[in-house]
Each structure stands twice: as C-alpha cells, then as structure tokens.
Design a protein around this motif. Structure first.
Motif: not given
Ligand code: ADP
Ligand code: MG
Length: 491
Positions: A118-124, A152-166, A180-186
């Motif tokens: 029920d879930i996609k493997r290797g999400r982006h 390790a789960a063969e997920c891929t990502f496009d990473l941005t370090y936020t540089t300012h508010r907003y 993308f399959d989701a947007v992830v906040s760290v």
C-alpha cells in the motif's frame, strides 16, 4: 504469492541462520548478536528490535531495504525505532550469505512487497532544513540521522537549507508538486506553518493541498511530531523518518484565521493570555529547550495574571465526559486515509470559503454564537493534542473532526488550583478540573480588550488585534503510519 512465514536459509560465517518473516516481523538467530538491543515497547506497535538469547526480532516498519548482492550476500537494512538519545544513528546493515541466489531473490521480493504494501517504495521528497531550527541542531540531525535512513530505503530528495524567514513558504508556493511524493520539514512547527500556508496560497491549491507533509522534529517546538508519535517518541528523529518513509497520507484539518484584513491557516494552536506569553514571551529562556514552556507556565500561573477579552464561539459539545466518550468511540473505528475521502476543496470550491464570515463581519445569530466578556488566564484554540513536549493541552484534538478544540482557564482560579491545572496539562487531566472549560466548537472569535500583549499562531508572533478561527476539514494530509494521533485521552 507464498504464504507466511517466508523462510530463507542463510548463514553468517559458519553459523546457520533461518530468516523467518511472518508479516509482522523478521526473526532469526544471529551469530554476532551478543549485544542485546534496547526495546522501545511502543512505536509503532508491539516490541521493537530485540534479541533474546541471541534471537533477533525486527519489526516490519524497521525494515528499510533488502538487497541480494555480489558473491551471494544478502543485506537487510534496518533502522531501529527505540528510546535513547534523539540524534543517535540506529541504522544497521545485517549481512548474510546465501547459497541459492535465485531463492534469495524470490524471498527478498516477497518480503519487500509486504513491507511496502500500500505504499510506494523509494519515495522522492522535497526536504527543507532550517539550519537555525532547534538552536542549530536541525542540520546535524538531518545529516547524521535522517539522511542516511532515507538513503538506505532508496528514497531520494531535493534538499534546501532555508536561508531566511518565509523561505519555506516561498518554496511551497512555487514547488513543482508533481515531482515529489511529499514535502518534509526538518525544523519545528514554524517551518511547517510556512509550508502549509505556501501550499494553500497557490492558485492551484486544489491540487497542491494533496501533497503530503512530513515532520522531522528538529525545532524547539515539535507539536505535530509529538501528536503523531506520542510523548515518549515524538522527539525521536528515527521514528519520524520511518513515519515518512512508511506512512500514508492522513487527512488533517486546518484552521482558517482572519485577522486585520488578512487570512492565513493554522495547524497547531491560536493562543491568547498565559499560553501565548509562555510561547512568545520567554525568548530569554530558550536555553532550557522544551522545558521552558512548563517552567514559564508555572511562573505565570503563580502571578494569577488575567487578560481582558471578549470571546465568542459556536459550541458543538461542552461536556468533557461526552467529548471523551466520542473520542473513545472514534478510536474504535477504522482510520480513513486521504485517498479514501473527499475534502472541502474537492467538493466544489477552488478556494476555501469561511462559512461563518470573518473577523470583520457581524456575528450571525442563527449560527448559534455565544458571547462572553470577562478576563481569562488563557484561551487557546487548537488542532493538535500536544502543543509541546510535556504539554498535552487539548487531549481530545482530532486530526479530522472538522472542529476546533477551545480551552479556557477563566480568571481567579487561585494559586493552588492553578498549580493543579498546570500539573494536569502534562497528562491531559486538567480538562476535568472544575475551573477549566474545554469544548469542541465550529468557530470562535477573540477580541483583546487591552492594548498590548502576545497572540501566538502556531508558535509565531501575530498582531495583538481581534481574530476569528474556523476549522476546515481535511485540507492537508500528513504522512502517518497509524492514521491517527497517539492516544491522548484515557478510556
Ligand atoms: P524552532 O522551533 O527551532 O524555532 P521553527 O521551525 O519553528 O524552528 O522555525 C522558526 C522560524 O525560523 C520560522 O519562522 C522560520 O521562518 C524561520 N527561519 C527558517 N530558516 C531561517 C533562516 N535561515 N534564518 C532565519 N530564520 C529562519
Ligand atoms: Mg518554533
């Protein structure tokens, strides 16, 4: 498809190993398992990775990948969800040798098909890391804990370090969501607040709001992660990452907030009085980390300061016993995922229409508004049960009941009652205190009657002017394994 258990004969050096996967866990006797693993006993259900007398048990959720590699080695990549330091890396590669490669490949395929059922493997993912989040720990948590697990789960990502508010809001507003399959906040709730508002502001919000959101708890306030995973596990990066790799999209309500001439969306809380003061007026206590909320709240309650305001609301349920009964009834129903339900945007509107007007329109009596004008110690509307670690302020909050939980501490509780109420917020028992009012409402409006102070929206500062809040059902979706928040009310 083969039936459970899926068995594979393998070995580690000269030691014979039988790998048995039964649909819930992978078990085997290991050759080099002398170091016992700590058991978490909770997330996401049942005991965690453990070895008893050399027998190793790995839960399905912890299996990231299985590969059959050169020279007939079989590698199982595992991230153990467990207690312990939040930023500890718990990634493991378990290496076995197999004789029959074809057989091993078949076993690998059977197990992985079930692990990713029920879930996609290797999400982006689109990943946003706030380098200042959590007093600067977010970057390290991403690099040392989260990123290796995704890889390790063969997920891929496009990473941005936020540089300012907003910045996070701008990215969510302009994102090519089809990629993308989701947007992830760290980071903490502040970056998530921006992501959500960025998605809702888009001209194509009707499509964009379906992009699931994932939360990695790396800020100083991580209410969403605590609400998803509970008090003991909400602060653990590994658990959150597993929820993002293995979770499904759970529909989550948003609150539409009108204030001044503007409108935005809130997903955690809208607070006035003590809770806002604690949230925003304690910058000098940031060094305490998550404890600052509790410590500051006790100090403020002792002062018994109250705040004049006018509060109007449309009640749906004001009896706490009935609220709890409804909560427990809902826990017995099966969960509904975002792809199994319609939401307000689907139903016709290209934009979200507030049913009860906004803060600048007169209250329509036929909607059932009740108005009270008195001082309060605090008045908080919320959509999440935990508003921070150790503060289960709105225990009946539901991800998708279409209602706001409104809690009011009236003025004059007295110091002793105030102290008891405060202690109760750790476990959610404060709502049964006779001085506390806790209700489910469709909407509320708060008008401060003094000129200056704090109002907090999802932990962010907002002007000290009247605001109106209304819940809208299932406007966003959040990746979750359980499909509901951790239990936050007793049975
Ligand atoms: P924390 O809980 O640690 O404060 P949040 O996620 O709540 O983390 O983020 C707090 C604020 O930091 C948000 O309002 C966000 O806009 C802001 N922010 C994000 N990136 C940066 C940056 N590079 N410089 C300054 N502020 C930033
Ligand atoms: Mg914050």
């Amino acid at each position: 498809m083969a039936s459970f258990p899926f068995i594979l004969q393998a070995h580690q050096g000269s030691h014979q190993v039988e790998l048995a996967y039964n649909g819930q866990q992978l078990e085997f006797d290991g050759a080099d398992l002398n170091e016992p693993k700590q058991s978490s006993g909770c997330f996401p259900c049942g005991p965690s990775s453990a070895s008893a007398g050399g027998r190793r048990v790995i839960k399905t959720v912890e299996i990231l990948n299985i590969t059959v590699e050169h020279e007939n080695s079989l590698i199982v990549s595992v991230a153990s969800a467990k207690n312990g330091p939040k930023n500890e890396s718990v990634l493991e590669r378990l290496v076995f040798q197999v004789r029959d490669k074809a057989n091993a490949t078949q076993w690998q395929s059977n197990v992985l098909s079930h692990v990713y059922k029920d879930i996609k493997r290797g999400r982006h993912f689109k990943v946003l890391v706030n380098p200042f989040g959590g007093q600067g720990h977010a970057k390290r948590m991403w690099e040392t804990v989260a990123e290796p697990i995704f890889k390790a789960a063969e997920c891929t990502f496009d990473l941005t370090y936020t540089t300012h508010r907003y910045h996070a809001k701008e990215i969510a507003r302009d994102l090519n969501i089809r990629l993308f399959d989701a947007v992830v906040s760290v980071s903490g709730d502040g970056v998530l607040h921006e992501v959500i508002n960025g998605l809702m502001e888009r001209p194509d919000a009707i499509i964009a709001h379906k992009l699931p959101v994932g939360a990695i708890p790396a800020g100083s306030g991580n209410a969403l992660s605590y609400s998803l995973l509970g008090e003991d596990h909400g602060g653990h990066v590994t658990n959150a990452v597993l929820g993002i790799i293995k979770g499904r999209a759970m529909p989550v309500d948003l609150c539409s907030v009108t204030q001044g001439q503007g409108r935005y969306f809130s997903f955690v809380l809208q607070s006035f009085g003590l809770v806002a003061d604690v949230d925003l007026g304690t910058e000098d206590m940031r060094w305490m980390g998550e404890a600052r909320f509790t410590v500051a709240a006790i100090g403020k309650l002792m002062s018994q300061k109250s705040y004049p305001c006018e509060l109007s609301y449309i009640p749906v349920e004001t009896n706490v016993d009935k609220i709890r009964a409804e909560y427990n009834y809902k826990r017995q129903q099966s969960v509904v995922w975002a792809d199994q339900t319609y939401d307000e945007l689907d139903q016709s509107h290209p934009t979200i229409v507030d049913r009860f007007g906004g803060v600048n329109t007169p209250l329509n009596k036929s909607d059932g508004w009740i108005t009270e004008s008195d001082d309060v110690i605090t008045a908080v509307g919320a959509k999440l049960p935990w508003i921070s670690k150790g503060m289960l302020l709105n225990p009946a909050s539901s991800p998708n009941d279409g209602l706001v939980d409104l809690i009011v501490f009236p003025k004059g509780t007295g110091r002793i009652s105030g102290m008891n109420i405060m202690i109760g917020t750790e476990t959610g028992e404060h709502i049964y205190h006779d001085k506390v009012r806790y209700m489910k409402v469709k909407a509320f409006r708060l008008t401060p009657k003094n000129t200056s102070g704090y109002i907090s929206m999802d932990g962010e500062h907002t002007p000290y002017t009247p605001y109106q809040v209304e819940a809208h059902r299932g406007l966003i979706s959040v990746l979750s394994i359980e499909g509901r928040y951790a239990r936050s009310m007793r049975e």
